[in-house]
Design a protein around this motif. Structure first.
Motif, PDB file in Angstrom:
ATOM      1  N   ALA B  21     -20.951 -58.012  11.159  1.00 19.38           N
ATOM      2  CA  ALA B  21     -20.650 -56.919  12.808  1.00 19.38           C
ATOM      3  C   ALA B  21     -19.110 -55.756  12.065  1.00 19.38           C
ATOM      4  O   ALA B  21     -18.743 -54.782  12.457  1.00 19.38           O
ATOM      5  N   ALA B  22     -18.325 -56.257  11.550  1.00 23.39           N
ATOM      6  CA  ALA B  22     -17.452 -55.923  10.792  1.00 23.39           C
ATOM      7  C   ALA B  22     -17.874 -55.001   9.918  1.00 23.39           C
ATOM      8  O   ALA B  22     -17.652 -53.737   9.551  1.00 23.39           O
ATOM      9  N   VAL B  23     -18.804 -55.393   9.161  1.00 26.42           N
ATOM     10  CA  VAL B  23     -19.567 -54.435   7.885  1.00 26.42           C
ATOM     11  C   VAL B  23     -19.727 -53.393   8.586  1.00 26.42           C
ATOM     12  O   VAL B  23     -19.930 -52.867   8.010  1.00 26.42           O
ATOM     13  N   ASN B 218     -19.705 -61.104  26.361  1.00 23.62           N
ATOM     14  CA  ASN B 218     -19.794 -61.335  25.274  1.00 23.62           C
ATOM     15  C   ASN B 218     -18.749 -60.139  23.923  1.00 23.62           C
ATOM     16  O   ASN B 218     -18.304 -60.922  23.334  1.00 23.62           O
ATOM     17  N   GLY B 219     -19.141 -58.825  24.529  1.00 25.72           N
ATOM     18  CA  GLY B 219     -19.210 -57.900  23.163  1.00 25.72           C
ATOM     19  C   GLY B 219     -17.355 -58.132  23.340  1.00 25.72           C
ATOM     20  O   GLY B 219     -16.524 -57.592  22.487  1.00 25.72           O
ATOM     21  N   GLU B 220     -16.128 -58.410  23.921  1.00 26.61           N
ATOM     22  CA  GLU B 220     -14.979 -58.249  24.256  1.00 26.61           C
ATOM     23  C   GLU B 220     -14.334 -58.896  23.410  1.00 26.61           C
ATOM     24  O   GLU B 220     -13.779 -57.871  22.172  1.00 26.61           O
ATOM     25  N   ILE B 225     -12.675 -58.360  17.543  1.00 28.79           N
ATOM     26  CA  ILE B 225     -12.889 -59.360  16.187  1.00 28.79           C
ATOM     27  C   ILE B 225     -13.437 -58.515  15.167  1.00 28.79           C
ATOM     28  O   ILE B 225     -12.835 -58.446  13.792  1.00 28.79           O
ATOM     29  N   ALA B 226     -14.522 -57.992  14.969  1.00 27.72           N
ATOM     30  CA  ALA B 226     -14.809 -57.057  13.770  1.00 27.72           C
ATOM     31  C   ALA B 226     -14.157 -56.316  13.724  1.00 27.72           C
ATOM     32  O   ALA B 226     -13.361 -55.538  12.757  1.00 27.72           O
ATOM     33  N   PHE B 227     -12.950 -55.448  15.068  1.00 32.77           N
ATOM     34  CA  PHE B 227     -12.358 -55.034  14.303  1.00 32.77           C
ATOM     35  C   PHE B 227     -11.116 -55.705  13.096  1.00 32.77           C
ATOM     36  O   PHE B 227     -10.615 -55.185  12.403  1.00 32.77           O
ATOM     37  N   GLY B 245     -13.961 -60.494   7.645  1.00 34.03           N
ATOM     38  CA  GLY B 245     -14.399 -61.476   8.632  1.00 34.03           C
ATOM     39  C   GLY B 245     -14.172 -63.435   8.422  1.00 34.03           C
ATOM     40  O   GLY B 245     -14.323 -63.751   9.613  1.00 34.03           O
ATOM     41  N   LEU B 246     -14.457 -63.616   7.116  1.00 38.09           N
ATOM     42  CA  LEU B 246     -14.356 -64.834   7.167  1.00 38.09           C
ATOM     43  C   LEU B 246     -12.969 -65.358   6.946  1.00 38.09           C
ATOM     44  O   LEU B 246     -12.730 -66.312   7.611  1.00 38.09           O
ATOM     45  N   LEU B 247     -12.238 -64.620   7.077  1.00 40.93           N
ATOM     46  CA  LEU B 247     -10.882 -65.031   7.193  1.00 40.93           C
ATOM     47  C   LEU B 247     -10.841 -65.181   8.485  1.00 40.93           C
ATOM     48  O   LEU B 247      -9.957 -66.257   9.156  1.00 40.93           O
ATOM     49  N   ILE B 248     -10.597 -64.450   9.455  1.00 38.98           N
ATOM     50  CA  ILE B 248      -9.976 -64.582  10.673  1.00 38.98           C
ATOM     51  C   ILE B 248     -11.762 -65.812  11.586  1.00 38.98           C
ATOM     52  O   ILE B 248     -10.837 -66.409  12.748  1.00 38.98           O
TER      53      ILE B 248
END
Lengths: 324, 292
Positions: B21-23, B218-220, B225-227, B245-248
């Motif tokens: 999602a972050a990418v 679910n998106g909230e 997190i993606a942010f 992403g991995l770190l979070i």
């Protein structure tokens, strides 16, 4: 102020005084909360419309203000003390939060405030000993002023109206003072503003902190109005709601957030017959508005006016809307 | 020790899905300065497309999932770009931010109203078995999720770096004017970016939804997190978003066990604020320079 705008303000004020007369408690309550949210939205308008920074934590500032005022009044002190403490507290928090965020790139305040709003929500929910946790705080007394009570809903409406007018006057004074002109200069052309000697970082930070203090002040009115506050009322989604008020009304216009707050608060009442579809209609309208008039309803109105009365120029600086 | 190892592995697994999602989030930013506040809803929606196709329309699951990915590419990629982003991009970033916030609300409400306000069970692609590695119990879905998510990101990197189209997309992201002068069809490249984001969101959706239930809200958390992952890693770098992403994911898992459950959510937020304070360009990012 031109004579026309003085006249307009007077008519609006008289209308505001007359509107709640003879209305039921619920309508008066809705009108009062419109005034409260207008104050919060005004503050965000200073940050967004004048200093050009997105803050996504206005609801958190309202929350902080509401809890400060609630705790102070519940401890037996007068509400005015709570109100001043709420504004002062949120001003300082705004400075502390804005200082590091504004050091870096322009869109970072949005992210920092986003995280801040969620953090505030978590603290309000988890620190039971102070905030009552998810049960919130109840029974905040409505204040008395020199023997004048604000106990009934109508009395409280007029009390809020007075605070609304005071806030509006302060706001008007700020944006028309040399300071406020510096805000505008900053929004229109930051490089030029800086080269003319405006300390852009300090001005932006101040705009954000003052805007946050407006939020805190609105929160302090909220707590005796509702007489029940809980963390959910100040969650991130409500910050988005206030942001929508400013943008839908017209960021950077004095009356923009007031109009926007009316739309956001009153529209659900009109669209009640649509039931579950209300939010969908609302969201779609916002998207369409953003496509056709990024400067909000007032911007759209001006465009329309300019088309009907050729020869008048719309504000060129607002054509693009406020920038991130 | 084996518990710690277990937590790391499952953290990497969810983290790799966050990274997808972050990418996507980062790609949109690079290609068109779109800060997509609806990214969380973009990850929420495809799961419901799968459910609609398989439960309501009776498609077999093996067909419903690819169809849902294609639909996601069309709706969240092409339609989003054409109907929302394109008419607004000339107005600058702020109206678009507001519009994506509204779009997120719209998607959420539509799912709630037209599908169901309740959480729906979502089929997992993999058997729920566990394997034991060095004394740590690791579930098969965790491993599979990690492999698929990383596979998708590696494939994306290969595509961006190794093909002509991919390099044109990078050129468009870095300097659209020069890219256009050199004959790159930048509009098409931006459209590709949006389509890729749609596909990444759909894959993330299919992988992550079996862990929870499929629910309109679910998106909230996913969006937030993606942010955070994108900013922590570095807003202008794909590998930054991956690391973020991995770190979070790992932090989330460790804090659920070792920190109080009440403040579990707060840890990524605190990480975000700390990163912005000490390294605003993100862990792997390069500075874009001060604008004001």
């Amino acid at each position: 102020m031109t004579r026309k705008s003085i006249l307009f303000t007077l008519v609006a004020l008289i209308a505001l005084i007359l509107v709640p007369l003879g209305q039921g408690n619920y309508i008066i309550y809705v009108l009062t909360s419109w005034l409260v949210f207008s104050i919060a939205a005004m503050g965000l308008n200073l940050t967004l419309g004048y200093a050009g920074q997105i803050s996504l934590a206005q609801a958190a500032f309202m929350g902080i203000g509401a809890y400060i005022a609630a705790l102070i009044t519940l401890a037996g002190y007068h509400w005015v003390l709570g109100w001043l403490a709420a504004m002062g507290g949120t001003f300082v928090i705004g400075l502390l939060l804005g200082y590091p965020a504004l050091r870096v790139q322009h869109h970072f305040l949005a992210f920092v405030t986003l995280a801040f709003n969620t953090l505030v929500f978590l603290v309000l929910r988890n620190e039971d000993w102070l905030t009552g946790g998810s049960h919130g705080l109840v029974g905040m007394p409505r204040p008395n002023f020199f023997g004048l009570s604000t106990g009934t809903n109508l009395e409280f409406y007029y009390f809020t109206l007075v605070l609304f007018v005071i806030s509006g006057a302060i706001f008007y004074w700020i944006v028309n003072s040399p300071w406020g002109r510096a805000f505008k200069a900053l929004r229109e052309n930051p490089v030029r503003a800086e080269s003319l000697g405006v300390d852009t970082r300090r001005i932006t930070l101040l705009a954000f902190a003052i805007g946050s203090a407006f939020g805190g002040g609105a929160g302090a009115i909220m707590s005796p109005l509702v007489q029940f506050i809980e963390p959910g009322s100040f969650a991130f989604i409500h910050s988005l709601k206030i942001l929508l008020m400013v943008v839908v009304g017209g960021a950077g216009f004095f009356f923009g957030p007031i109009l926007g707050a009316a739309v956001v608060i009153l529209l659900p009442e009109f669209l009640r017959f649509t039931e579950g579809y209300y939010l969908m209609i609302y969201a779609s309208l916002v998207i369409v508005l953003m496509i056709y008039s990024p400067s909000g309803l007032i911007g759209a109105g001006q465009k329309l006016y300019a088309r009907l009365r050729p020869g008048r120029e719309t504000r060129k600086d607002m054509e693009k809307g406020a920038q991130l | 020790m084996s518990e710690f190892f277990q937590l790391i592995v499952s953290g990497l697994s969810t983290g790799s899905i966050y990274a997808l999602a972050a990418v996507g989030f980062t790609l949109l930013w690079q290609a068109s300065q779109t800060i997509n506040f609806a990214q969380g809803e973009f990850v929420m929606l495809p799961a419901f497309l799968v459910l609609a196709l398989s439960v309501k329309l009776g498609f077999p699951l093996w067909l419903a999932m690819p169809l849902a990915i294609i639909l996601a590419v069309l709706i969240l990629g092409v339609l989003f770009k054409r109907l929302v982003v394109e008419p607004m991009i000339k107005h600058g970033t702020l109206p678009l931010v507001i519009a994506t916030i509204a779009l997120g609300v719209l998607l959420k409400e539509m799912v709630k109203e037209f599908y169901s306000p309740l959480g729906q069970p979502f089929p997992s692609l993999f058997p729920q078995d566990v394997v034991t590695i060095f004394g740590a119990v690791i579930s098969i879905p965790d491993i599979a999720n990690f492999v698929i998510a990383m596979g998708a990101i590696v494939a994306l990197q290969l595509f961006l770096g190794g093909t002509r189209t991919g390099r044109s997309m990078q050129a468009t992201a870095q300097n659209p004017d020069v890219a256009q002068i050199l004959g790159v069809d930048i509009k098409r490249m931006v459209l590709y970016t949006f389509m890729i984001n749609g596909a990444l969101a759909a894959i993330a959706s299919i992988l992550i939804t079996p862990i929870y239930l499929a629910k309109f809200s679910n998106g909230e958390t996913l969006g937030l997190i993606a942010f955070i992952a994108a900013i922590v890693g570095g807003f202008n770098q794909i590998r930054g978003a991956l690391v973020g992403g991995l770190l979070i994911g790992i932090i989330d898992n460790l804090s659920a066990t070792y920190v109080s459950a009440e403040y579990r959510q707060a840890l990524p937020l605190i990480l975000l604020i700390v990163i912005i304070l000490i390294r605003p360009q993100g862990l792997l990012g390069t500075s874009e320079g001060r604008t004001v």
